[in-house]
Design an enzyme around this catalytic site. Structure first.
Site, PDB file in Angstrom:
ATOM      1  CE  LYS A   1      -3.830  -2.428   2.172  1.00 36.76           C
ATOM      2  NZ  LYS A   1      -4.614  -2.749   3.388  1.00 36.76           N
TER       3      LYS A   1
ATOM      4  CD  GLN B   1      -3.626  -4.494   6.401  1.00 37.51           C
ATOM      5  OE1 GLN B   1      -3.822  -3.411   5.880  1.00 37.51           O
ATOM      6  NE2 GLN B   1      -3.882  -5.625   5.770  1.00 37.51           N
TER       7      GLN B   1
ATOM      8  CG  ASP C   1      -9.828  -0.465   5.080  1.00 33.54           C
ATOM      9  OD1 ASP C   1      -9.382  -0.814   3.967  1.00 33.54           O
ATOM     10  OD2 ASP C   1      -9.225  -0.650   6.157  1.00 33.54           O
TER      11      ASP C   1
HETATM   12  N1  GUN Z   1      -6.691  -7.043   5.857  1.00 34.72           N
HETATM   13  C1  GUN Z   1      -6.886  -7.698   4.700  1.00 34.72           C
HETATM   14  N2  GUN Z   1      -7.481  -6.878   3.802  1.00 34.72           N
HETATM   15  C2  GUN Z   1      -7.652  -5.691   4.418  1.00 34.72           C
HETATM   16  C3  GUN Z   1      -8.204  -4.451   4.009  1.00 34.72           C
HETATM   17  O1  GUN Z   1      -8.676  -4.265   2.889  1.00 34.72           O
HETATM   18  N3  GUN Z   1      -8.195  -3.458   4.937  1.00 34.72           N
HETATM   19  C4  GUN Z   1      -7.709  -3.640   6.177  1.00 34.72           C
HETATM   20  N4  GUN Z   1      -7.762  -2.612   7.014  1.00 34.72           N
HETATM   21  N5  GUN Z   1      -7.197  -4.774   6.594  1.00 34.72           N
HETATM   22  C5  GUN Z   1      -7.168  -5.793   5.712  1.00 34.72           C
END
Ligand code: GUN
Length: 291
Positions: free
Chosen positions: A52, A96, A119
């Protein structure tokens, strides 16, 4: 049969976003700023957050990773969230998942200001999405929609069968595809569904998001169907450097020849999810959804 190339679509959208950021900053606006909060030492989460961060740099966003130790209490994490909610420099942030077992993920999600919830997990955003109002869409469903759009796959009047009813994939994608503009007739299947094979075999579009490696077999697929595979199960492998490989929810080799379109794993839906996060962060930077 066409194998949907998620990497190609992601690269194309990444370029579009980078061009928009360049345009924005040329006009004197600040580049959108994303913060990712990472609690603990989960290996997969560290990798995702690294990707990211790299993608943010590629499109010209500002970004920071806030790394907190495994022992961080829920109270401490909520205090950090409060600080990010109030920091006017921060356009959007994510925490996350998964979080260490002693922290309630729901409490954390609900503590995030919906205006910064890139998100799209906060109930305000999911509620707005279900109501057809502007909202931050969750990454995986939005990524699937981008793939369907890019390949100009007809959805109106099609029977879409979604396997899996998770909050972050199954239920939102089922809802979105039933909305005006996509116009699918949608069925959601889950662990208690009767005659699952027959239901899936009636799908013109099948979205496999149950998290069971190679669950969908050729006998469950109508000839000419579009198959979108959201599964990512890590299994041990002696053929890769890392010692593991990824399997989807679809038995690709036998299903692919029956399809009109299919997404591979890896390289299908996966690369799209970060792009969706970038799209949301751009919207956050522009205050597009909440003003
Ligand atoms: N863990 C796996 N995919 C995601 C996501 O899209 N966002 C977040 N915050 N955690 C994740």
């Amino acid at each position: 049969m066409t194998i949907i190339d998620g990497k190609e679509v992601a690269a194309s959208l990444r370029k579009e976003i980078a061009a928009e950021v360049a345009d924005m900053t040329a006009k004197g606006a600040k580049a959108p700023y994303l913060v990712a909060v990472l609690v603990g030492n989960d290996g997969a989460s560290q990798t995702y957050v690294g990707h990211k961060e790299k993608c943010c740099a590629e499109v010209g966003f500002r970004s920071t990773v806030l790394r907190l130790p495994e022992e961080t209490s829920q109270e401490q994490l909520l205090a950090e969230i409060d600080r990010l909610n109030r920091d006017p420099e921060v356009d959007g942030f994510i925490v996350q998942l998964p979080l260490p077992g002693h922290i309630s993920e729901q409490a954390v999600i609900e503590a995030i200001d919906p205006r910064k919830d890139v998100d799209g997990f906060h109930p305000v955003n999911t509620g707005r999405m279900v109501s057809g109002l502007p909202s931050y869409l969750p990454a995986t469903p939005d990524g699937i929609l981008s793939l369907l759009r890019y390949y100009k796959i007809e959805t109106a009047g099609k029977h879409c069968v979604v396997i899996g009813r998770s909050n972050i994939v199954g239920r939102p994608i089922a809802n979105l595809l039933s909305q005006k503009g996509w116009d699918c007739t949608v069925t959601i299947c889950h662990s208690r569904t009767k005659n699952l094979k027959e239901v899936v075999a009636s799908g013109d579009i099948v979205i496999a998001a149950l998290g069971k490696a190679e669950f969908v077999t050729a006998d469950m697929i109508k000839p000419g169907a579009v198959v979108i595979d959201v599964g990512i199960t890590r299994v041990p492998s002696d053929k890769t450097k890392s010692g593991w490989k990824l399997l989807g929810d679809v038995k690709f080799d036998e299903v692919a020849p029956k399809c009109s379109y299919i997404t591979p794993v890896p390289g299908g839906v996966g690369p799209m999810t970060i792009i969706s996060l970038m799209k949301n962060t751009l919207k956050a930077g522009r205050k597009e959804i909440y003003g």
